[in-house]
Design a protein around this motif. Structure first.
Motif, PDB file in Angstrom:
ATOM      1  N   ILE A  85       0.870  -1.181   0.000  1.00  0.00           N
ATOM      2  CA  ILE A  85       0.000   0.000   0.000  1.00  0.00           C
ATOM      3  C   ILE A  85       0.904   1.226   0.000  1.00  0.00           C
ATOM      4  N   LYS A  86       1.395   1.572  -1.168  1.00  0.00           N
ATOM      5  CA  LYS A  86       2.376   2.644  -1.283  1.00  0.00           C
ATOM      6  C   LYS A  86       1.722   4.023  -1.323  1.00  0.00           C
ATOM      7  N   ASN A  87       0.609   4.126  -2.045  1.00  0.00           N
ATOM      8  CA  ASN A  87      -0.082   5.410  -2.193  1.00  0.00           C
ATOM      9  C   ASN A  87      -1.578   5.211  -2.005  1.00  0.00           C
ATOM     10  N   VAL A  88      -2.198   6.166  -1.342  1.00  0.00           N
ATOM     11  CA  VAL A  88      -3.650   6.158  -1.191  1.00  0.00           C
ATOM     12  C   VAL A  88      -4.177   7.556  -1.483  1.00  0.00           C
ATOM     13  N   LEU A  89      -5.185   7.614  -2.334  1.00  0.00           N
ATOM     14  CA  LEU A  89      -5.928   8.845  -2.603  1.00  0.00           C
ATOM     15  C   LEU A  89      -7.321   8.624  -2.043  1.00  0.00           C
ATOM     16  N   LEU A  90      -7.666   9.374  -1.005  1.00  0.00           N
ATOM     17  CA  LEU A  90      -8.904   9.162  -0.273  1.00  0.00           C
ATOM     18  C   LEU A  90      -9.868  10.315  -0.550  1.00  0.00           C
ATOM     19  N   ILE A  91     -10.995   9.993  -1.184  1.00  0.00           N
ATOM     20  CA  ILE A  91     -11.970  11.005  -1.594  1.00  0.00           C
ATOM     21  C   ILE A  91     -13.164  10.944  -0.636  1.00  0.00           C
ATOM     22  N   LEU A  92     -13.358  12.023   0.104  1.00  0.00           N
ATOM     23  CA  LEU A  92     -14.385  12.044   1.137  1.00  0.00           C
ATOM     24  C   LEU A  92     -15.257  13.292   1.021  1.00  0.00           C
ATOM     25  N   ASP A  93     -16.370  13.240   1.709  1.00  0.00           N
ATOM     26  CA  ASP A  93     -17.186  14.431   1.934  1.00  0.00           C
ATOM     27  C   ASP A  93     -17.795  14.324   3.324  1.00  0.00           C
ATOM     28  N   ARG A  94     -18.609  15.277   3.664  1.00  0.00           N
ATOM     29  CA  ARG A  94     -19.182  15.302   5.012  1.00  0.00           C
ATOM     30  C   ARG A  94     -19.989  14.040   5.309  1.00  0.00           C
TER      31      ARG A  94
ATOM     32  N   HIS B 277       2.596   0.699   6.475  1.00  0.00           N
ATOM     33  CA  HIS B 277       3.101   0.561   5.104  1.00  0.00           C
ATOM     34  C   HIS B 277       3.875   1.795   4.641  1.00  0.00           C
ATOM     35  N   ASP B 278       4.051   2.763   5.517  1.00  0.00           N
ATOM     36  CA  ASP B 278       4.707   4.015   5.161  1.00  0.00           C
ATOM     37  C   ASP B 278       4.045   4.610   3.917  1.00  0.00           C
ATOM     38  N   THR B 279       2.724   4.619   3.931  1.00  0.00           N
ATOM     39  CA  THR B 279       1.935   5.025   2.771  1.00  0.00           C
ATOM     40  C   THR B 279       1.939   6.537   2.595  1.00  0.00           C
ATOM     41  N   SER B 280       2.037   6.955   1.346  1.00  0.00           N
ATOM     42  CA  SER B 280       1.828   8.359   1.001  1.00  0.00           C
ATOM     43  C   SER B 280       0.326   8.568   0.835  1.00  0.00           C
ATOM     44  N   ILE B 281      -0.261   9.402   1.684  1.00  0.00           N
ATOM     45  CA  ILE B 281      -1.709   9.594   1.703  1.00  0.00           C
ATOM     46  C   ILE B 281      -2.066  11.007   1.272  1.00  0.00           C
ATOM     47  N   ARG B 282      -3.084  11.131   0.438  1.00  0.00           N
ATOM     48  CA  ARG B 282      -3.681  12.424   0.110  1.00  0.00           C
ATOM     49  C   ARG B 282      -5.183  12.298   0.339  1.00  0.00           C
ATOM     50  N   ILE B 283      -5.722  13.196   1.128  1.00  0.00           N
ATOM     51  CA  ILE B 283      -7.159  13.213   1.403  1.00  0.00           C
ATOM     52  C   ILE B 283      -7.767  14.435   0.745  1.00  0.00           C
ATOM     53  N   ILE B 284      -8.787  14.203  -0.063  1.00  0.00           N
ATOM     54  CA  ILE B 284      -9.492  15.293  -0.726  1.00  0.00           C
ATOM     55  C   ILE B 284     -10.916  15.367  -0.194  1.00  0.00           C
ATOM     56  N   ILE B 285     -11.286  16.513   0.352  1.00  0.00           N
ATOM     57  CA  ILE B 285     -12.684  16.789   0.689  1.00  0.00           C
ATOM     58  C   ILE B 285     -13.296  17.408  -0.563  1.00  0.00           C
ATOM     59  N   SER B 286     -14.265  16.726  -1.133  1.00  0.00           N
ATOM     60  CA  SER B 286     -14.767  17.073  -2.455  1.00  0.00           C
ATOM     61  C   SER B 286     -15.345  18.482  -2.535  1.00  0.00           C
ATOM     62  N   PRO B 287     -15.159  19.132  -3.678  1.00  0.00           N
ATOM     63  CA  PRO B 287     -15.782  20.437  -3.928  1.00  0.00           C
ATOM     64  C   PRO B 287     -17.286  20.264  -4.122  1.00  0.00           C
ATOM     65  N   ASP B 288     -18.058  20.733  -3.185  1.00  0.00           N
ATOM     66  CA  ASP B 288     -19.502  20.531  -3.167  1.00  0.00           C
ATOM     67  C   ASP B 288     -20.197  21.567  -4.042  1.00  0.00           C
ATOM     68  N   TYR B 289     -21.027  21.108  -4.992  1.00  0.00           N
ATOM     69  CA  TYR B 289     -21.734  22.039  -5.879  1.00  0.00           C
ATOM     70  C   TYR B 289     -22.548  23.056  -5.084  1.00  0.00           C
ATOM     71  N   HIS B 290     -23.148  22.613  -3.989  1.00  0.00           N
ATOM     72  CA  HIS B 290     -23.980  23.507  -3.180  1.00  0.00           C
ATOM     73  C   HIS B 290     -23.140  24.472  -2.353  1.00  0.00           C
ATOM     74  N   GLN B 291     -21.819  24.327  -2.438  1.00  0.00           N
ATOM     75  CA  GLN B 291     -20.860  25.226  -1.793  1.00  0.00           C
ATOM     76  C   GLN B 291     -20.987  25.228  -0.270  1.00  0.00           C
ATOM     77  N   LYS B 292     -21.414  24.093   0.268  1.00  0.00           N
ATOM     78  CA  LYS B 292     -21.427  23.934   1.717  1.00  0.00           C
ATOM     79  C   LYS B 292     -20.021  23.575   2.181  1.00  0.00           C
ATOM     80  N   GLU B 293     -19.626  24.153   3.291  1.00  0.00           N
ATOM     81  CA  GLU B 293     -18.243  24.040   3.750  1.00  0.00           C
ATOM     82  C   GLU B 293     -18.127  23.084   4.933  1.00  0.00           C
ATOM     83  N   LEU B 294     -17.108  22.222   4.870  1.00  0.00           N
ATOM     84  CA  LEU B 294     -16.829  21.321   5.983  1.00  0.00           C
ATOM     85  C   LEU B 294     -16.507  22.143   7.232  1.00  0.00           C
ATOM     86  N   HIS B 295     -17.000  21.701   8.359  1.00  0.00           N
ATOM     87  CA  HIS B 295     -16.753  22.436   9.605  1.00  0.00           C
ATOM     88  C   HIS B 295     -15.250  22.450   9.916  1.00  0.00           C
TER      89      HIS B 295
END
Length: 349
Positions: free
Chosen positions: A135-144, A274-292
């Motif tokens: 598990i060398k790289n992980v791209l994690l796509i999340l939202d609220r 695994h010494d994984t390189s992780i990137r977490i993206i909080i998705s750009p919400d069309y309704h433009q609601k912002e994560l707390h």
């Protein structure tokens, strides 16, 4: 020997005849059940009983099973070491595009779930670890919504493979058999089975044909073709899918509490091993609601501030409606912009 009275013999015969009639009735009663089971096994409508080279169907499949089987089908040849995890917004991120920012020889696969929960993400990473994956790289796509979910979702579309959940394979298969026998699936499916056509009112059916890459599970969204054909009319004619916005961000209530934090720590523990390189993206919400901000700070405290990228709220990415298929999902052209931002401009978040 004393002779058995005739009346007792007659009674015995009548009871035996009645029992045989009951057995025949029960056999007739169970014929539909066994017919359905035979059809289920023969058709394998959810593609979970046998191995397939191509995982596309006229039936909407369980994405957890599809992704995991694609991984197993091609891991020996592809040696996957990079994983796109998260909810359905992962469709905006193509494996080949992400690989441009990774080391030469790194190979990515998308292992997502619709409405993915933190629990499912944790279980998938543990399953990969158990399989001996790198598990060398992980791209994690999340939202609220995904951040709020600390337990697995119900329904056949959310059932995890036994190799991931740890459940008995029989228990997993029973979930699919029960879903097959439910009227809201069975009746449309039988109609499809007879006519060979997928009609618009058929629930849980896929009218689009091929919707994924059979080697890395990239998404082929049919709306991309519609946009190419219709141009600006695509958005103009779908006003209900693109409600008006006033350009003001609404900060959502926090959703990360103790149970969510425990799962996030579990995810981080596997990645650290695994010494994984992780990137977490909080998705750009069309309704433009912002994560707390509290949720963002917790994510940064667990995974590192430099690895968490919050694109929710009002910004250059959410302002342009051309970036979206509809208000819930954004396009690969925006996914490409986000990858460029997080890998080439690390000082901007």
């Amino acid at each position: 020997m004393e002779k058995i009275p005739e009346t007792i013999t007659d009674a015995h015969i009548r009871k035996r005849a009645a029992f045989l009639r009951l057995v025949r009735k029960l056999e007739l009663f169970t014929i539909p059940f066994w017919t359905l089971m035979a059809l289920y096994i023969y058709d394998d409508p959810f593609m979970v009983l046998r191995k397939y080279d191509l995982y596309d169907s006229d039936v909407m499949l369980n994405e957890h099973h599809v992704g995991w089987q694609i991984y197993r089908n091609h891991n020996d040849s592809m040696h996957f070491n990079s994983f796109i995890l998260g909810n359905s917004s992962t469709m905006a991120f193509r494996c080949a595009e992400w690989e441009k920012y990774l080391s030469p020889g790194d190979h990515a696969i998308r292992l997502f779930g619709n409405g993915e929960s933190l629990k499912a993400i944790s279980l998938k990473l543990h399953a990969l670890d158990h399989e001996g994956a790198e598990i060398k790289n992980v791209l994690l796509i999340l939202d609220r919504t995904s951040l709020s979910r600390f337990s697995l979702l119900n329904g056949y579309g959310n059932v995890l493979p036994a190799a991931i959940s740890g459940d008995s394979p029989f228990v997993v298969q029973m979930e699919f058999m029960q879903a097959f026998a439910m009227p809201d699936f069975l009746f449309p499916y039988l109609k499809y089975r007879i006519t060979g056509r997928v009609e618009p009112d058929m629930k849980r059916m896929n009218p689009y044909g091929r919707i994924r890459d059979s080697r890395n599970n990239d998404s082929f969204n049919p709306r991309e073709k519609m946009i190419k054909q219709e141009g600006e009319a695509y958005w103009k004619n779908r006003k209900k899918e693109f409600p008006e916005r006033n350009g003001t961000a609404v900060v959502e209530e926090p959703v990360i509490f103790h149970r969510q934090r425990v799962l996030l720590e579990e995810i981080r523990k596997v990645l650290r091993c695994h010494d994984t390189s992780i990137r977490i993206i909080i998705s750009p919400d069309y309704h433009q609601k912002e994560l707390h901000p509290d949720d963002r700070e917790i994510l940064q405290s667990i995974f590192g501030k430099e690895n968490v990228y919050d694109f929710s709220g009002v910004n250059e990415f959410t302002e342009d409606y051309h970036n979206y298929y509809e208000s819930m999902h954004y396009r690969p052209l925006l996914g490409n912009k986000l990858l460029e931002r997080i890998y080439k401009f690390n000082d901007i978040r």
